[in-house]
Design a protein around this motif. Structure first.
Motif: not given
Length: 1454
Positions: A580-591, A744-750
């Motif tokens: 459960a290591t916390r890793i901050e991801l960079q934003p995916i940017q559009g315009k 055991r991911k902190p986010t789950i998309i179903i």
């Protein structure tokens, strides 16, 4: 000292007439044979010292071998000292170099002592430097020792020199011995033999001895094969290759070729060394032949030394040629293995980064199985172009020295032939690309059909799909034929090159002779003819490989195009998190971009997303997902829910707006189309995470899977088949969900994972996973769920309503309810359940049988008995020839025999011409015209033979072999197809068919033609020296023993090579199919490791196949060297009795003999590899057919007239001896009656429906339709009379018209007009959408459905299939959960159409929503393969304790 010659003081090198005229001068021996190698060794030794100095001891010091080496090297040094002293004190003749040579000999002996000790203790293999140096010294010392004897030096010097030469040989022997048993570590002892063997062992392939012994004695297994050495298996080189590609400027020309040369330059250049040595030995052969003819024709020699010298020269020339040739081919093989590893790794690496819209299973499979193989085939001959250019240039010079000006004629002929071949090769590229594209279409279609085989059977489309796939194959073969029409020109030219150059050369020579030039004699003829052989023989091979090389270049460009295809701008995850290591991801940017706050997991602002460029799918998306919240996304079919989820994953393009994500620790994703691998249930759930049994138990309990496991014989260790084919849709969904939970991911998309579950199971899973006390709530996981199950909406923290690609509303349930959001319009209550128990039995009995079907039920190469695997199977050859047909085979061999005879006659006539009197003009003209006639006849026969083979023989073979395998696939029993791995099937129709289309054809013609040419050469050998015939039986016996040893091993290695490629192909296909899931979980690194394991395993038999082939090349060429030595020896000893003309022809033939034997070996090896593919096709063609053992008769005309169905005590299973899945079913369905089938998941509903289509085996009882037993009706007739609407939509390649009426021209179906199709499409509300997609001038019926997934949503595809069902005229309509994946609105539309369009037909429907069958005549409740309850719905609802009533109440419908 009486034999000192005046020339001994000069460099020489020849001694002249002194000492028999067969010796070197003493000065030459002291300087070149002694001083030069000693100095070279002393320069190289320090480099090796420096390398060994930094290593640790790896070999035991106290050993007999080490002791012997020390003692022998010390004695060797002592003998060097003695020789130096003797040469210093001797008063006999000595040169200025004698003392210096012996001094350096002493210094080198000291270096040998030290180096030998270091090499023995610190190197795992014998020293290549010492072995090579000692071998050179042994030869040189032997020559010097002979000179000392001839010069009658003092006995002390001669004796000392003899001892020194003996010690040199002994030391060479000791330095060549293997040290494996003396290694310290077990790791070193486990090294592959090629890494621990010496120079001679490598060049003579001694490291294969153990493999040949094992292959001869037993059936080999993968564990019996030794690993490839570290240099070939190096992961470092693959990483460097990948890094070089990423840095390469893709805009430059041929970027992939540049990377190959940059990374693998050493392995690319290394084969040039033995190739240059091979050229040198080959170019010396014309001089040897001229000397031999001169020796035979001259008077008695003064001594026999010249004859002995010729024997030795021929023996050494051909022996060295054999060694250099095998060395070159082995070096090329090692380069090919490295290149294969680099290319496959890079293709896979690019696959992991591939934009999901670019995923194409067929294209990727062709890249992996076809294009890489074509590149490697081209690589085998890459050095021939420069090598043959050098050979031809030097050979033309030799020809000039023999004939003078007429040498220009073959040069002009060669230039013209090369120009034509190059012109053809350039035009071959475009046609080859078209051919590969046709192959890709066929492979893709077959893979799709294999995955949709149940729907195909239910729709009665087996014959239609068979015809469609056959048409694709015919189109592919036609494209190949267009390639062959060009290649036949190159093939004919290359095969008549010797005839053309011979004709032009000697016609020109004859014309010059008519005007006062030299006349043709035997010595001149064979000296020039041997030079022509050197020009044309390699050129023949080079012209043939131009087309193959062009094909390899085209394939390399296809790979390059794939590698340059679109990738995700920013891969969603580039790391792997197990904890459960916390890793901050960079934003995916559009315009525009914003950074989400710490309480927000995701924020989309004014987002516009697209999959295809300039075609936005989602517009003006504004959405915030709080951390640890439960967000539910709802909407109708095709509203954009799935695209929104993929946008969250980063799998779409952000056109406008921004997406800011702070998902920590990665995401888990459950796709709507579940992705599962063909591994065990447990392995699918655990995925790439570490095993945690407690957590695993919690997850499987929450997903209701533990009950499923108890129903399976192997429990959770049961393999699930390709794509989870042995599981129900609900099971697949729950396993996919369990995998996401286990990670055991902190986010789950179903994405709509609850569809396909019965109501009780759905509630159970929802409560345990998503509910207030569910696993996800307890772990404070951020959850995003897209679903039609809106009856759970109240439990969501936030609800997002989608419509037409936009968010039309969002908020909590109370807010949306107050705004009158019609939740019921989006609802699609899943399949019914028992309602009597929280735990639900989720494995259907029939599916349990499929899950446990043994893979050995499929006739496969694995079933070949041990004799077939070791000794080959002549049946495969006969199977291949039967595909061609007796007539074509007979024509082929007749033409081949004529070609061989006419070619031999041309050479014999040249001999007759050279021996005849051509002093008169008339005789010269007569011989000239006769020679021209014989040559033109020969060329004509060759042209006819090759044209017949190319345009008639091969297309017939390609079509028939493919059709037999395809027919077996389409007609195989259903249980076998479900248990067959998709990668296995795809490999059969890609890898195996490529072998048939390419390698089998080329290897067949080369093997047969070489066999005939070798036979003709042997006959000429016997005519030249009849005594050679006495050697033929011994050579045949030796050949028999060699082939016994070789073929038993090579056949098994070839099969293992094919078998080892299947897991690699399967893993590649599975990765492509689940690329979005793999990236979302952060598993790319794990899958890279899996790919490396599969690749390394496939590299082992791939490399060994090359190695054993090169071993055979070496052995056979050494046999040729022995045969030539015997021939020359007989010629020398029987000189007065030998016909110089026939001897010349025999020697000319032996020049080709090595080449043709080499080509025969390569061709035979390739032929056997191809026949391994044919054997797989033959075994697969024996797959039990669903039609076999089925006795049928024609049903009454118009059957069935009413549509009544009767099940009488029916007991059925999927296999004849399998477990029953239906038990004593009795059911009488009257004509026009509407029957609803319901029951909990696993109750046998699908099995009951499957019996109507002949998918099950009737063990007892019967099934009658209108009083006719279905067992007596042909399956195609039966399926044409029952209208089916399967759960999974099925589409054919083609337009809308073809897909609405795919049974066109079927005798069982009535034709459908365009107007009827239009009305059907309007009825399902698809006409307008399809009309908008039509091109100008076309109607909706002309719209292509080749890419139906991008044109129609899941619900719209199901509506299209309903339109197809409307157009069918069967009296019985069967619905197999056809509305399980559609929303409520689409379901209502489908239900209305079912009641109106099929009002007069018998309907048997597996219920999806119970309220849809309340107006049916009767409902049948199934349980464990039996009918548990039956009756009218209204009556059952009033009956206390009714199972049906309990089911309805569980859905809240009553």
């Amino acid at each position: 000292m009486s034999r000192v010659c005046q020339t001994d003081g000069s460099f020489g090198p020849g001694i002249g007439s002194c000492r028999g005229g067969f010796d070197f001068t003493l000065t030459f021996e002291d300087s070149i044979l002694s001083l030069l190698p000693q100095v070279a060794f002393l320069l190289l030794a320090p480099l090796r010292f420096n390398t060994l100095r930094r290593r640790k001891n790896r070999v035991a010091k106290n050993s007999h071998l080490g002791f012997l080496k020390i003692v022998t090297s010390i004695l060797y040094t002592a003998s060097s000292i003695i020789l130096l002293v003797l040469w210093s004190e001797i008063e006999s003749y000595k040169t200025k170099m004698s003392i210096a040579a012996n001094s350096f000999q002493f210094l080198s002996s000291l270096a040998i002592v030290t180096l030998s000790h270091l090499e023995h203790t610190r190197a795992v293999r014998p020293s290549h430097l010492l072995q090579f140096f000692l071998l050179v010294l042994l030869i040189c010392d032997a020559v010097r020792l002979r000179t000392l004897f001839l010069m009658e030096y003092p006995t002390s010097l001669v004796t000392s020199a003899s001892i020194h030469t003996f010690l040199t040989g002994l030391l060479l022997l000791l330095e060549s011995l293997d040290k494996r048993e003396l290694f310290y570590s077990d790791r070193d002892k486990a090294l592959p033999p090629e890494e621990t063997i010496g120079l001679f062992g490598q060049r003579l392939f001694w490291f294969l001895n153990g493999l040949f012994l094992d292959g001869y004695r037993k059936v080999l297994k993968p564990s019996d094969l030794f690993d490839v050495d570290q240099d070939l298996a190096s992961e470092e080189i693959r990483v460097l290759f990948s890094q070089a590609w990423s840095k390469q400027d893709k805009t430059r020309k041929a970027p992939l070729s540049r990377v190959i040369f940059h990374v693998l330059w050493f392995d690319l250049v290394l084969p040039m060394i033995p190739r240059l040595l091979q050229i040198g030995t080959t170019l010396s052969q014309p001089y040897l032949i001229s000397a031999m003819i001169k020796f035979i024709q001259s008077g008695p020699p003064e001594s026999k030394n010249d004859g002995y010298g010729l024997i030795a020269a021929f023996a050494l020339n051909y022996a060295f040629l054999a060694v250099f040739t095998s060395w070159h081919t082995q070096s090329v093989a090692r380069f090919a293995v490295k290149l294969r590893g680099c290319l496959i790794s890079l293709i896979y690496e690019r696959t992991l980064d591939l934009d999901s819209k670019e995923v194409n299973l067929g294209s990727a499979t062709v890249l992996m199985n076809v294009d890489v193989e074509k590149v490697l085939a081209a690589v085998r001959f890459m050095h021939e172009f420069w090598a043959q250019t050098i050979s031809c240039g030097v050979a033309l010079y030799i020809l000039y020295t023999r004939l003078g000006a007429p040498f220009v004629s073959p040069l002009v002929t060669i230039l013209i032939a090369t120009a034509i071949s190059s012109w053809v090769g350039k035009r071959m590229k475009a046609r080859s690309s078209d051919w590969v594209a046709a192959t890709e279409r066929r492979v893709t279609s077959i893979a799709y059909a294999t995955g949709a085989i149940k729907g195909i059977r239910m729709l009665g489309l087996s014959d239609t799909v068979l015809k469609s796939l056959t048409a694709l194959r015919e189109a592919e073969v036609e494209r190949h034929r267009s390639v062959r029409k060009l290649s036949v020109w190159v093939t004919v030219i290359s095969n008549v090159m010797f005839q053309l150059t011979t004709l032009s050369t000697y016609v020109t020579f004859a014309v010059v002779s008519l005007f006062g030039g030299r006349s043709l004699d035997v010595q001149l003829l064979f000296g020039s003819l041997s030079a022509l052989k050197l020009v044309t023989t390699p050129l023949t091979g080079m012209l043939q490989i131009i087309t193959s090389f062009q094909g390899g270049v085209a394939s390399l460009e296809r790979i390059q195009t794939y590698l340059k295809s679109d990738v995700l701008e920013k891969p969603t995850y580039t790391y792997r998190v197990k904890n459960a290591t916390r890793i901050e991801l960079q934003p995916i940017q559009g315009k525009r971009s914003h950074t989400s706050s710490s309480s927000e997991a995701l924020r989309i602002t004014h987002g516009v997303f697209e999959i295809e460029q300039n075609k936005p799918i989602l517009s003006d998306i504004n959405l915030t997902i709080p951390v640890s919240s439960f967000t539910m996304i709802i909407g109708k079919v095709a509203s954009g829910k799935s695209v929104l989820l993929r946008s969250m994953l980063g799998e779409t393009t952000v056109v406008e707006g921004s997406v800011a994500k702070s998902f920590s620790g990665g995401m888990a994703f459950c796709d709507q189309s579940t992705w599962l691998r063909n591994i065990t249930l447990r392995e699918n759930i655990i995925g790439e995470d570490t095993v945690d049994n407690a957590w695993y138990s919690s997850v499987t309990w929450a997903c209701g899977l533990q009950k499923d496991f108890t129903e399976l014989k192997m429990g959770d260790l049961t393999r699930i088949g390709s794509k989870g084919g042995s599981l129900s849709g609900g099971q697949r969904n729950r396993i996919s969900l369990a995998r996401a939970l286990y990670a055991r991911k902190p986010t789950i998309i179903i994405d709509d994972i609850l569809s396909g579950l019965d109501n009780t199971t759905e509630r159970l899973v929802f409560n345990r996973v998503f509910g207030p006390k569910g696993l996800l709530r307890k772990s404070r996981t951020t959850v995003v769920l897209a679903t039609h199950s809106t009856h759970f909406a109240q439990q969501a923290d936030k609800i997002v309503v989608m419509s037409a690609g936009r968010i039309v509303d969002q908020g909590i349930y109370a807010e949306l309810a107050s705004r009158k959001i019609p939740f019921h319009a989006f609802d699609a209550v899943s399949d019914i359940g028992s309602g009597s128990s929280e735990e639900v039995k989720t494995v259907e009995e029939d599916e349990k049988v499929l899950a446990t079907v043994d893979a050995t039920s499929l006739p496969d190469e694995g079933q070949e008995d041990s004799t077939d695997r070791r000794s080959g199977d002549m049946r495969s050859m006969l199977f291949f020839l039967s595909a061609v047909g007796k007539v074509q085979v007979s024509i082929y061999f007749a033409l081949l025999a004529c070609e061989t005879v006419s070619t031999t006659m041309q050479n014999i006539y040249l001999k007759i011409w050279a021996e005849s009197d051509t002093s008169t003009r008339s005789s010269m003209v007569r011989h000239l015209y006769t020679f021209i006639g014989v040559t033109i006849l020969n060329i004509g026969v060759i042209g006819i033979w090759l044209t017949h083979f190319t345009l008639w023989f091969t297309p017939q073979m390609s079509l028939v072999l493919h059709s037999r395998q395809l027919y077996a696939l389409m007609m195989a029993k259903f249980s076998i197809l479900v248990s067959t791995d998709t990668g296995n099937v795809t490999n059969r129709f890609s890898q195996d068919i490529v072998l048939v289309d390419n390698q089998l054809q080329g290897s067949w013609i080369n093997a047969t033609s070489c066999a005939f040419l070798i036979l003709s050469n042997v006959i000429i050998l016997c005519l030249a020296t009849p005594q050679v015939a006495a050697c033929i039986p011994f050579l045949c016996a030796a050949s028999y023993l060699i082939q016994r040893v070789y073929l038993r091993t090579s056949r098994q290695i070839r099969l293992m090579d094919l078998e080892a490629k299947a897991p690699l192909c399967t893993h590649f296909l599975e990765t492509l199919a689940g690329i979005v899931t793999i990236r979302s979980f952060g598993w790319p690194d794990d899958y890279r490791r899996k790919n490396k394991v599969h690749l390394d395993q496939s590299q082992i038999p791939f490399y060994l196949l090359f190695a054993i082939q090169n071993w055979l090349n070496l052995v056979l060429e050494l046999m040729v060297a022995g045969l030539i030595t015997i021939l020359v020896g007989l010629g020398v000893s029987l000189r007065s009795k030998v016909d110089a003309g026939y001897l010349g022809l025999a020697l000319i033939g032996t020049m080709d003999l090595g080449f043709f034997i080499r080509l025969l070996v390569i061709s035979w090896t390739d032929l056997e590899t191809s026949l391994s593919a044919v054997a797989r096709i033959r075994h697969f063609s024996k797959t039990p057919s669903e039609h076999q053992d089925r006795v049928t008769s024609d049903p009454p005309t118009g059957w069935p007239l009413t549509g009544s169905v009767q099940f009488k005590s029916l007991v059925a299973s999927y296999t004849e001896e399998g477990k029953s899945v239906l038990h004593g079913v009795d059911l009488d369905i009257k004509a026009g009656e509407k029957i609803g089938l319901c029951g909990r998941t696993g109750s046998g509903k699908s099995s009951l429906v499957a019996t109507l289509f002949g998918l099950l085996h009737h063990q007892s009882g019967s099934l009658l339709i209108d009083g006719v037993s279905t067992d007596s009706v042909a399956l195609d007739v039966l399926r044409s009379k029952v209208t089916a609407l399967p759960q999974e939509p099925f589409f054919l390649r083609g337009n809308v018209r073809h897909n609405l009426d795919p049974w066109q021209h079927s005798a069982q179906r009535l034709p459908v007009s365009d107007q009827e199709m239009k009305l059907a499409l309007k009825r399902v509300e698809l006409w307008d959408k399809l009309s908008n997609a039509a091109e100008p001038g076309q109607t909706a019926l002309d719209v292509s459905l080749d890419h139906v997934d991008s044109l129609l949503s899941q619900g719209e595809r199901q509506l299209f299939c309903l339109a197809r069902a409307i157009l069918m005229v069967g009296k019985i309509v069967v619905l197999d959960e056809a509305t399980s994946s559609v929303d409520a609105a689409t379901d209502r539309l489908m239900q209305e159409i079912l009641r109106s369009a099929f009002a007069d037909r018998t309907i048997i429907a597996i219920a999806h929503r119970l309220d849809t069958i309340l107006d049916f005549d009767r409902v049948v409740v199934m349980d464990s393969g039996r009918i548990a309850e039956i009756g009218a719905p209204s009556k059952l609802l009033k009956t206390e304790g009714s199972l049906f009533k309990a089911l309805v109440e569980s859905q809240g419908k009553h």
